[in-house]
Design a protein around this motif. Structure first.
Motif, PDB file in Angstrom:
ATOM      1  N   ASP A  13      -0.517   2.378   5.095  1.00  0.00           N
ATOM      2  CA  ASP A  13       0.810   1.743   5.116  1.00  0.00           C
ATOM      3  C   ASP A  13       1.855   2.633   4.440  1.00  0.00           C
ATOM      4  OD1 ASP A  13      -0.252  -0.416   6.432  1.00  0.00           O
ATOM      5  OD2 ASP A  13      -0.156  -1.776   4.712  1.00  0.00           O
ATOM      6  N   LEU A  14       1.492   3.232   3.311  1.00  0.00           N
ATOM      7  CA  LEU A  14       2.424   4.128   2.619  1.00  0.00           C
ATOM      8  C   LEU A  14       2.706   5.370   3.455  1.00  0.00           C
ATOM      9  CD1 LEU A  14       1.171   3.940  -1.091  1.00  0.00           C
ATOM     10  CD2 LEU A  14       3.203   2.870  -0.100  1.00  0.00           C
TER      11      LEU A  14
ATOM     12  N   ILE B  63       4.869   0.252  -3.648  1.00  0.00           N
ATOM     13  CA  ILE B  63       3.715  -0.342  -4.317  1.00  0.00           C
ATOM     14  C   ILE B  63       4.085  -1.675  -4.963  1.00  0.00           C
ATOM     15  CG2 ILE B  63       2.107   0.000  -6.245  1.00  0.00           C
ATOM     16  CD1 ILE B  63       1.983   2.947  -5.432  1.00  0.00           C
TER      17      ILE B  63
ATOM     18  N   CYS C 195      -7.630  -0.308  -0.350  1.00  0.00           N
ATOM     19  CA  CYS C 195      -6.965   0.954  -0.676  1.00  0.00           C
ATOM     20  C   CYS C 195      -6.659   1.741   0.598  1.00  0.00           C
ATOM     21  CB  CYS C 195      -7.837   1.773  -1.622  1.00  0.00           C
ATOM     22  SG  CYS C 195      -7.056   3.286  -2.193  1.00  0.00           S
TER      23      CYS C 195
ATOM     24  N   ASN D 186      -5.948   0.554   3.581  1.00  0.00           N
ATOM     25  CA  ASN D 186      -4.757  -0.031   4.198  1.00  0.00           C
ATOM     26  C   ASN D 186      -3.499   0.351   3.440  1.00  0.00           C
ATOM     27  OD1 ASN D 186      -6.373  -1.239   6.098  1.00  0.00           O
ATOM     28  ND2 ASN D 186      -6.312  -3.250   5.150  1.00  0.00           N
ATOM     29  N   LEU D 187      -3.572   0.343   2.124  1.00  0.00           N
ATOM     30  CA  LEU D 187      -2.423   0.708   1.294  1.00  0.00           C
ATOM     31  C   LEU D 187      -1.999   2.140   1.582  1.00  0.00           C
ATOM     32  CD1 LEU D 187      -0.428   0.178  -1.030  1.00  0.00           C
ATOM     33  CD2 LEU D 187      -2.230   0.891  -2.607  1.00  0.00           C
TER      34      LEU D 187
ATOM     35  N   LYS E  21      -3.076  -8.082  -4.594  1.00  0.00           N
ATOM     36  CA  LYS E  21      -4.443  -8.349  -4.160  1.00  0.00           C
ATOM     37  C   LYS E  21      -4.574  -9.743  -3.555  1.00  0.00           C
ATOM     38  CE  LYS E  21      -6.756  -5.162  -7.214  1.00  0.00           C
ATOM     39  NZ  LYS E  21      -7.829  -4.922  -8.162  1.00  0.00           N
TER      40      LYS E  21
ATOM     41  N   MET F  48      -5.532  -6.288  -0.879  1.00  0.00           N
ATOM     42  CA  MET F  48      -5.388  -5.302   0.165  1.00  0.00           C
ATOM     43  C   MET F  48      -6.273  -4.112  -0.162  1.00  0.00           C
ATOM     44  SD  MET F  48      -2.012  -3.439   1.604  1.00  0.00           S
ATOM     45  CE  MET F  48      -1.786  -4.745   2.776  1.00  0.00           C
TER      46      MET F  48
ATOM     47  N   TYR G 143       2.951  -4.755  -2.967  1.00  0.00           N
ATOM     48  CA  TYR G 143       1.551  -5.040  -2.703  1.00  0.00           C
ATOM     49  C   TYR G 143       0.924  -5.906  -3.792  1.00  0.00           C
ATOM     50  CZ  TYR G 143       1.855  -1.811   1.117  1.00  0.00           C
ATOM     51  OH  TYR G 143       2.223  -1.205   2.281  1.00  0.00           O
TER      52      TYR G 143
END
Length: 143
Positions: A9-10, A58, A3, A5-6, A63, A1, A61
């Motif tokens: 999303d957070l 986290i 960074c 998008n992370l 990769k 994923m 999530y």
């Protein structure tokens, strides 16, 4: 994923969870803790819990693509960490709950947790459906 998008999303999880925590706290407080009053500092509690809960996300999530079992286990771990964090913060600040209120709080946390993921999924589905409609129109234009 990625960074990007992370982070998005957070951020989405933070805003959704903070809103639901605030609403739920108001409901639970007005029903079960009527005698308790707070100062303005209490307004920091929902965003703090929202940030910490989002950061704990986290653990969900990876990769690589997770299997269904792996995803469920990670969501379960995320929920457990949130429950432990909330009860731990309350305990550390000297707040104790009766067994009945502890069960209600646990169920409330689970409800917020599930609601955040349902709302996120519905939004992702809406975006994907719109993208697919546009893609179909684009493909028809090429033919």
């Amino acid at each position: 994923m990625k960074c990007k998008n992370l982070i998005s999303d957070l951020a989405a999880a933070f805003f959704i969870s903070t809103t639901l925590i605030t609403i739920g706290s108001a409901i639970i407080g007005s029903v079960y803790l009527r005698e308790v009053t707070f100062g303005y500092y209490a307004f920091f509690s929902p965003p703090l819990i929202g940030v910490l809960s989002s950061l704990l996300g986290i653990v969900s999530y990876s990769k690589r693509e997770l299997s269904v079992v792996e995803a469920i286990v990670r969501k379960g771990l995320h929920l457990f960490l949130i429950e432990a964090m909330i009860f731990g913060l309350n305990y550390a600040s000297g707040v104790r709950f009766s067994p009945g209120l502890s069960v209600i709080l646990t169920l409330f946390i689970m409800l917020v947790f599930v609601s955040v993921y349902v709302i996120t999924w519905l939004n992702d589905k809406r975006v994907a459906d719109a993208f697919n409609r546009e893609l179909e129109l684009f493909q028809k234009g090429i033919e």
